[in-house]
Design a protein around this motif. Structure first.
Motif, PDB file in Angstrom:
ATOM      1  N   GLU A 180       1.129  -1.066   0.065  1.00 40.07           N
ATOM      2  CA  GLU A 180       0.255   0.057  -0.232  1.00 40.07           C
ATOM      3  C   GLU A 180       0.543   1.432  -0.321  1.00 40.07           C
ATOM      4  O   GLU A 180       0.441   2.193  -0.281  1.00 40.07           O
ATOM      5  CB  GLU A 180      -0.428   0.016   1.446  1.00 40.07           C
ATOM      6  N   ARG A 181       2.169   1.542   0.791  1.00 37.39           N
ATOM      7  CA  ARG A 181       2.881   2.302   0.788  1.00 37.39           C
ATOM      8  C   ARG A 181       2.141   3.417   0.929  1.00 37.39           C
ATOM      9  O   ARG A 181       2.634   4.778   0.622  1.00 37.39           O
ATOM     10  CB  ARG A 181       3.442   2.672  -0.607  1.00 37.39           C
ATOM     11  N   GLN A 182       1.347   3.690   2.279  1.00 35.04           N
ATOM     12  CA  GLN A 182       0.318   5.136   2.639  1.00 35.04           C
ATOM     13  C   GLN A 182       1.085   5.573   3.547  1.00 35.04           C
ATOM     14  O   GLN A 182       0.541   6.441   3.995  1.00 35.04           O
ATOM     15  CB  GLN A 182      -0.806   4.644   2.801  1.00 35.04           C
ATOM     16  N   VAL A 183       1.656   4.614   4.325  1.00 34.21           N
ATOM     17  CA  VAL A 183       1.845   5.137   5.678  1.00 34.21           C
ATOM     18  C   VAL A 183       3.469   5.408   5.910  1.00 34.21           C
ATOM     19  O   VAL A 183       4.525   4.507   5.202  1.00 34.21           O
ATOM     20  CB  VAL A 183       1.753   4.211   7.396  1.00 34.21           C
ATOM     21  N   PRO A 184       4.089   6.561   6.341  1.00 32.82           N
ATOM     22  CA  PRO A 184       5.619   6.488   5.861  1.00 32.82           C
ATOM     23  C   PRO A 184       6.348   5.496   6.841  1.00 32.82           C
ATOM     24  O   PRO A 184       5.664   5.001   8.246  1.00 32.82           O
ATOM     25  CB  PRO A 184       6.071   7.971   6.852  1.00 32.82           C
ATOM     26  N   ARG A 185       7.898   5.308   6.510  1.00 33.29           N
ATOM     27  CA  ARG A 185       8.210   3.820   7.538  1.00 33.29           C
ATOM     28  C   ARG A 185       8.256   4.583   8.837  1.00 33.29           C
ATOM     29  O   ARG A 185       8.264   3.466   9.572  1.00 33.29           O
ATOM     30  CB  ARG A 185       9.577   3.588   6.280  1.00 33.29           C
ATOM     31  N   GLU A 186       9.168   5.433   9.435  1.00 38.55           N
ATOM     32  CA  GLU A 186       9.069   5.877  10.271  1.00 38.55           C
ATOM     33  C   GLU A 186       8.106   5.502  11.197  1.00 38.55           C
ATOM     34  O   GLU A 186       8.087   5.126  12.960  1.00 38.55           O
ATOM     35  CB  GLU A 186       9.469   6.997  10.884  1.00 38.55           C
ATOM     36  N   THR A 187       7.014   5.809  10.732  1.00 42.76           N
ATOM     37  CA  THR A 187       5.748   5.696  11.667  1.00 42.76           C
ATOM     38  C   THR A 187       6.104   4.027  11.806  1.00 42.76           C
ATOM     39  O   THR A 187       4.991   3.815  12.712  1.00 42.76           O
ATOM     40  CB  THR A 187       4.594   6.187  10.851  1.00 42.76           C
ATOM     41  N   VAL A 188       6.003   2.864  10.553  1.00 40.08           N
ATOM     42  CA  VAL A 188       5.875   1.575  11.034  1.00 40.08           C
ATOM     43  C   VAL A 188       6.737   1.298  12.206  1.00 40.08           C
ATOM     44  O   VAL A 188       6.358   0.377  12.475  1.00 40.08           O
ATOM     45  CB  VAL A 188       5.885   1.148   9.795  1.00 40.08           C
ATOM     46  N   VAL A 189       7.695   1.380  11.877  1.00 41.33           N
ATOM     47  CA  VAL A 189       8.897   1.273  12.854  1.00 41.33           C
ATOM     48  C   VAL A 189       7.843   1.780  14.112  1.00 41.33           C
ATOM     49  O   VAL A 189       8.299   0.539  15.240  1.00 41.33           O
ATOM     50  CB  VAL A 189       9.425   2.302  12.887  1.00 41.33           C
ATOM     51  N   ALA A 190       7.513   3.362  14.649  1.00 43.02           N
ATOM     52  CA  ALA A 190       6.736   2.940  16.014  1.00 43.02           C
ATOM     53  C   ALA A 190       6.429   2.118  16.014  1.00 43.02           C
ATOM     54  O   ALA A 190       6.127   1.891  17.274  1.00 43.02           O
ATOM     55  CB  ALA A 190       6.907   4.436  15.740  1.00 43.02           C
ATOM     56  N   LEU A 191       5.149   2.109  15.448  1.00 44.22           N
ATOM     57  CA  LEU A 191       4.191   1.428  15.679  1.00 44.22           C
ATOM     58  C   LEU A 191       4.763  -0.423  15.571  1.00 44.22           C
ATOM     59  O   LEU A 191       4.193  -0.879  16.946  1.00 44.22           O
ATOM     60  CB  LEU A 191       3.576   0.937  14.566  1.00 44.22           C
ATOM     61  N   LEU A 192       5.553  -0.918  15.295  1.00 42.74           N
ATOM     62  CA  LEU A 192       5.996  -1.975  15.181  1.00 42.74           C
ATOM     63  C   LEU A 192       7.040  -2.425  16.717  1.00 42.74           C
ATOM     64  O   LEU A 192       6.525  -3.672  17.723  1.00 42.74           O
ATOM     65  CB  LEU A 192       7.271  -2.611  14.022  1.00 42.74           C
ATOM     66  N   VAL A 193       7.585  -1.042  17.202  1.00 42.43           N
ATOM     67  CA  VAL A 193       8.565  -0.965  18.253  1.00 42.43           C
ATOM     68  C   VAL A 193       7.338  -0.817  19.561  1.00 42.43           C
ATOM     69  O   VAL A 193       8.276  -1.575  20.512  1.00 42.43           O
ATOM     70  CB  VAL A 193       9.452   0.358  18.712  1.00 42.43           C
ATOM     71  N   ARG A 194       6.906  -0.235  19.307  1.00 38.90           N
ATOM     72  CA  ARG A 194       5.938   0.487  20.693  1.00 38.90           C
ATOM     73  C   ARG A 194       4.644  -1.167  20.663  1.00 38.90           C
ATOM     74  O   ARG A 194       4.862  -1.640  21.933  1.00 38.90           O
ATOM     75  CB  ARG A 194       4.064   1.168  20.039  1.00 38.90           C
ATOM     76  N   GLY A 195       4.137  -2.194  20.049  1.00 39.77           N
ATOM     77  CA  GLY A 195       4.096  -3.351  19.701  1.00 39.77           C
ATOM     78  C   GLY A 195       4.714  -4.030  20.738  1.00 39.77           C
ATOM     79  O   GLY A 195       4.546  -5.407  21.198  1.00 39.77           O
TER      80      GLY A 195
END
Length: 218
Positions: A180-195
């Motif tokens: 999809e490439r609709q979310v910045p990579r930095e945001t995805v990193v933060a999401l996964l690290v928080r998880g």
């Protein structure tokens, strides 16, 4: 004199031939990684591969036996790079180690989409050998996370199960993100690290002797 000098030592002719052979094989793998980067396995014939690689088809058969062998060699090479990325953060503080590992994982998937999809999906027809390769990636990532969280890799079964669950989520999120490439990579990193932080704290609830790092670290 027919032998070359290497570091003051004589390199036998057979050794030089082996080095050339290994270099040629590595070149073909590098070419294959580019060819399969955005093209599926079934879409490329051996004639296509040979033509785009600029070599005789027989050379590919010589080094890899068939297209499947060539494909597996490419996937193994790609996995080696991904595993190296995961293992290269051991000297960093825990929080930076996790962030760099996740960011490197996403960057790899972003730039090697076809290979990443093959690794995660099991390759051609759920190829058992590709599945085994995927387990190598998972094991290295789990070891990296365990070392960062608890300073050791021999973790209890519950902790491993929880981390495998988190990693399965990482794979699903990554597949969706590169599609999809609709979310910045930095945001995805933060999401996964928080998880991951939430997962580690859940492990602590069930295994108090395996406390999660303090929240600011993850």
């Amino acid at each position: 004199m027919n032998n070359s000098q290497q570091g003051g030592r004589v390199a036998p002719r057979g050794a030089r031939a082996t080095e050339r052979s290994q270099a040629r094989r590595a070149e073909l793998i590098t070419t294959g990684r580019k060819l399969f980067a955005d093209t599926s396995y079934d879409a490329l014939s051996m004639d296509d591969i040979a033509r785009q690689a600029g070599v005789a088809k027989g050379l590919i058969y010589y080094y890899f036996t068939n297209k499947r062998g060539y494909y597996l060699a490419i996937i193994e090479d790609a996995v080696a790079e991904l595993v190296e990325r995961a293992g290269s953060t051991h000297d960093l503080p825990p929080v930076e180690r996790v962030q760099r590992t996740v960011d490197g994982y996403l960057r790899y998937a972003e730039h090697h989409q076809a290979a990443y999809r093959a690794i995660i999906s099991g390759g051609v027809g759920f190829d058992a050998e590709v599945l085994a390769i995927r387990e190598t990636v998972r094991a290295e990532l789990l070891a990296t996370i365990a070392r960062g969280a608890w300073g050791r890799e021999d973790i209890p079964p519950l902790a491993r199960t929880a981390l495998v669950g988190w990693l399965a989520g990482v794979e699903g999120v990554t597949l969706d993100w590169i599609a999809e490439r609709q979310v910045p990579r930095e945001t995805v990193v933060a999401l996964l690290v928080r998880g991951l932080g939430d997962t580690l704290r859940l492990v602590e609830e069930y295994e108090p002797s395996w406390p999660a790092p303090h929240r600011p670290q993850l």
